[in-house]
Write a protein that holds these residues in place. Structure first.
Motif, PDB file in Angstrom:
ATOM      1  N   ASN A 243      -8.721  -4.341   8.376  1.00 32.87           N
ATOM      2  CA  ASN A 243      -7.809  -3.734   9.333  1.00 32.87           C
ATOM      3  C   ASN A 243      -6.452  -4.433   9.281  1.00 32.87           C
ATOM      4  OD1 ASN A 243      -6.784  -2.166  11.414  1.00 32.87           O
ATOM      5  ND2 ASN A 243      -7.763  -3.378  13.032  1.00 32.87           N
ATOM      6  N   GLU A 244      -5.822  -4.410   8.097  1.00 34.76           N
ATOM      7  CA  GLU A 244      -4.535  -5.076   7.884  1.00 34.76           C
ATOM      8  C   GLU A 244      -3.648  -4.196   7.011  1.00 34.76           C
ATOM      9  OE1 GLU A 244      -5.274  -8.832   6.077  1.00 34.76           O
ATOM     10  OE2 GLU A 244      -6.627  -9.528   7.657  1.00 34.76           O
ATOM     11  N   VAL A 245      -2.364  -4.109   7.362  1.00 33.01           N
ATOM     12  CA  VAL A 245      -1.381  -3.369   6.572  1.00 33.01           C
ATOM     13  C   VAL A 245      -0.264  -4.318   6.176  1.00 33.01           C
ATOM     14  CG1 VAL A 245       0.390  -1.572   6.650  1.00 33.01           C
ATOM     15  CG2 VAL A 245      -1.879  -1.113   7.585  1.00 33.01           C
ATOM     16  N   GLU A 246       0.052  -4.351   4.895  1.00 33.58           N
ATOM     17  CA  GLU A 246       1.092  -5.238   4.375  1.00 33.58           C
ATOM     18  C   GLU A 246       2.365  -4.440   4.112  1.00 33.58           C
ATOM     19  OE1 GLU A 246       1.839  -8.335   0.601  1.00 33.58           O
ATOM     20  OE2 GLU A 246      -0.020  -7.166   0.745  1.00 33.58           O
ATOM     21  N   LEU A 247       3.465  -4.861   4.744  1.00 30.86           N
ATOM     22  CA  LEU A 247       4.752  -4.189   4.567  1.00 30.86           C
ATOM     23  C   LEU A 247       5.444  -4.707   3.318  1.00 30.86           C
ATOM     24  CD1 LEU A 247       6.742  -2.139   5.864  1.00 30.86           C
ATOM     25  CD2 LEU A 247       7.789  -4.092   7.049  1.00 30.86           C
ATOM     26  N   LEU A 248       5.887  -3.776   2.448  1.00 30.86           N
ATOM     27  CA  LEU A 248       6.499  -4.123   1.168  1.00 30.86           C
ATOM     28  C   LEU A 248       7.810  -3.374   0.980  1.00 30.86           C
ATOM     29  CD1 LEU A 248       3.331  -3.598  -1.095  1.00 30.86           C
ATOM     30  CD2 LEU A 248       4.134  -5.782  -0.180  1.00 30.86           C
ATOM     31  N   THR A 249       8.588  -3.835  -0.003  1.00 29.24           N
ATOM     32  CA  THR A 249       9.685  -3.002  -0.479  1.00 29.24           C
ATOM     33  C   THR A 249       9.091  -1.933  -1.401  1.00 29.24           C
ATOM     34  OG1 THR A 249      10.101  -4.306  -2.480  1.00 29.24           O
ATOM     35  CG2 THR A 249      11.245  -4.999  -0.450  1.00 29.24           C
ATOM     36  N   LEU A 250       9.854  -0.896  -1.670  1.00 29.67           N
ATOM     37  CA  LEU A 250       9.385   0.145  -2.577  1.00 29.67           C
ATOM     38  C   LEU A 250       9.101  -0.436  -3.955  1.00 29.67           C
ATOM     39  CD1 LEU A 250       8.796   3.059  -3.392  1.00 29.67           C
ATOM     40  CD2 LEU A 250      11.267   3.405  -3.680  1.00 29.67           C
ATOM     41  N   GLY A 251       9.980  -1.302  -4.430  1.00 30.15           N
ATOM     42  CA  GLY A 251       9.777  -1.916  -5.739  1.00 30.15           C
ATOM     43  C   GLY A 251       8.518  -2.754  -5.797  1.00 30.15           C
ATOM     44  N   GLU A 252       8.231  -3.492  -4.711  1.00 25.62           N
ATOM     45  CA  GLU A 252       7.019  -4.308  -4.668  1.00 25.62           C
ATOM     46  C   GLU A 252       5.771  -3.435  -4.722  1.00 25.62           C
ATOM     47  OE1 GLU A 252       8.591  -8.189  -2.101  1.00 25.62           O
ATOM     48  OE2 GLU A 252       7.767  -6.441  -1.072  1.00 25.62           O
ATOM     49  N   LEU A 253       5.790  -2.304  -3.996  1.00 26.74           N
ATOM     50  CA  LEU A 253       4.626  -1.418  -4.036  1.00 26.74           C
ATOM     51  C   LEU A 253       4.443  -0.836  -5.429  1.00 26.74           C
ATOM     52  CD1 LEU A 253       2.292   0.116  -2.749  1.00 26.74           C
ATOM     53  CD2 LEU A 253       3.927   1.932  -2.148  1.00 26.74           C
ATOM     54  N   GLU A 254       5.516  -0.401  -6.068  1.00 28.85           N
ATOM     55  CA  GLU A 254       5.397   0.169  -7.411  1.00 28.85           C
ATOM     56  C   GLU A 254       4.813  -0.848  -8.383  1.00 28.85           C
ATOM     57  OE1 GLU A 254       8.882   3.594  -7.458  1.00 28.85           O
ATOM     58  OE2 GLU A 254       9.414   1.528  -7.993  1.00 28.85           O
ATOM     59  N   ASP A 255       5.229  -2.105  -8.263  1.00 30.93           N
ATOM     60  CA  ASP A 255       4.679  -3.150  -9.136  1.00 30.93           C
ATOM     61  C   ASP A 255       3.198  -3.398  -8.836  1.00 30.93           C
ATOM     62  OD1 ASP A 255       7.105  -3.454 -10.388  1.00 30.93           O
ATOM     63  OD2 ASP A 255       7.708  -5.214  -9.215  1.00 30.93           O
ATOM     64  N   ARG A 256       2.831  -3.378  -7.550  1.00 22.91           N
ATOM     65  CA  ARG A 256       1.432  -3.577  -7.170  1.00 22.91           C
ATOM     66  C   ARG A 256       0.559  -2.436  -7.708  1.00 22.91           C
ATOM     67  NH1 ARG A 256      -0.704  -6.082  -2.440  1.00 22.91           N
ATOM     68  NH2 ARG A 256       1.284  -7.203  -2.300  1.00 22.91           N
ATOM     69  N   LEU A 257       1.063  -1.209  -7.584  1.00 26.55           N
ATOM     70  CA  LEU A 257       0.305  -0.055  -8.074  1.00 26.55           C
ATOM     71  C   LEU A 257       0.211  -0.064  -9.596  1.00 26.55           C
ATOM     72  CD1 LEU A 257       1.569   2.816  -5.731  1.00 26.55           C
ATOM     73  CD2 LEU A 257      -0.503   1.423  -5.526  1.00 26.55           C
ATOM     74  N   THR A 258       1.249  -0.564 -10.258  1.00 28.59           N
ATOM     75  CA  THR A 258       1.220  -0.678 -11.714  1.00 28.59           C
ATOM     76  C   THR A 258       0.051  -1.561 -12.142  1.00 28.59           C
ATOM     77  OG1 THR A 258       3.611  -0.359 -11.896  1.00 28.59           O
ATOM     78  CG2 THR A 258       2.506  -1.466 -13.735  1.00 28.59           C
ATOM     79  N   GLN A 259      -0.169  -2.654 -11.411  1.00 27.13           N
ATOM     80  CA  GLN A 259      -1.288  -3.547 -11.714  1.00 27.13           C
ATOM     81  C   GLN A 259      -2.630  -2.905 -11.371  1.00 27.13           C
ATOM     82  OE1 GLN A 259      -0.312  -7.018  -9.390  1.00 27.13           O
ATOM     83  NE2 GLN A 259       1.175  -7.797 -10.876  1.00 27.13           N
TER      84      GLN A 259
END
Length: 276
Positions: A243-259
């Protein structure tokens, strides 16, 4: 008479080509993406279906659907929140069975009783209500939430099984709900238009005897147009058992999804949307 018959056949073919399950978002429902640019191919599954979500012959959002895992990859929409009654009827996507079926979403009951469709035929192409019965610790989690829409029809349109995944019940009713209902209101202050792409990363677990994948992560991203020269963006990600949500920049999310996806660099919006 022959000419009239040929024209009717041609019209029928054209209607089928404009069905809800389409070959490209750019050609059929690009209005749900910032600068009419959908996410790139790095998110595409092996058996994708591009769905322009049609309810009563109007498009309300777009969903990339994974036919094999029977969950959406992402849903894209314009953020236009409003109050209203929460729908209680779940719908399915007829054209996942073939383009000869209605292009607008339907109730399972309607397809089974009026279109000579069997449960086996319907369940082969997508998740059905039975798949989500008797869940333990999981909810039917919307990607595109009904609360982000301001009309009765648009809210009903979000209640299609092609727009939901098995989501951790604590997350769905807790931190994820807080993001959808509170953080989005704060973040969209001053936005003239906010484009949202929200998705789910496939996991290693399943429900319904292996039919429907339980995502490992939920994620959401937004690109806001303040005016013609100013834009802002933000993103979040959550593990689908916390039950946790991590706030990111758009670039950070794209890099996370890439991995997480491992299919090349992910791009969720046109390059004019800021990554930082």
């Amino acid at each position: 008479m022959l000419l009239l018959l040929l024209l009717q056949v041609l019209a029928s073919c054209l209607w089928l080509a404009h069905g809800e399950v389409v070959t490209s978002f750019q050609n059929s429902c690009p209005q749900f993406f910032f600068r009419k640019t959908p996410p790139n191919e790095a998110l595409e599954p092996e058996s994708p279906a591009w769905i322009c979500q049609d309810y009563n012959n109007q498009y309300y959002f777009a969903t990339l659907y994974d036919r094999d895992l029977r969950i959406p990859v992402y849903s894209a929409y314009l953020y236009q929140p409003g109050s209203g009654k929460r729908p209680n009827t779940w719908l399915v996507e007829p054209q996942l069975m073939g383009q000869s079926y209605p292009k607008t979403m339907q109730k399972e009951w309607t397809l089974l009783n009026h279109y000579n469709v069997s449960v086996e035929q319907l369940s082969k192409s997508q998740a059905i209500l039975q798949d989500y019965k008797n869940l333990t610790g999981l909810n039917r989690g919307h990607l595109n939430p009904n609360g982000h829409h301001n009309s009765s029809s648009s809210r009903i349109a979000t209640f299609t099984l092609t727009n939901i995944v098995p989501q951790d019940s604590r997350l769905n009713g807790g931190a994820w709900n807080n993001y959808e209902q509170q953080t989005m209101i704060r973040r969209t202050q001053g936005c003239k238009a906010t484009y949202v792409v929200v998705g789910a990363v496939p996991g290693n677990n399943y429900i319904a005897k292996g039919r429907v994948n339980k995502p490992s992560h939920m994620w959401s991203s937004a690109c806001c147009e303040v005016d013609n020269n100013q834009r802002k963006s933000w993103a979040v990600i959550a593990e689908n058992d916390k039950n946790e949500v991590e706030l990111l920049t758009l670039g950070e999310l794209e890099d996370r999804l890439t991995q997480l996806y491992g299919r090349g660099q992910v791009s969720l919006f046109d390059s004019a949307c800021p990554r930082q």
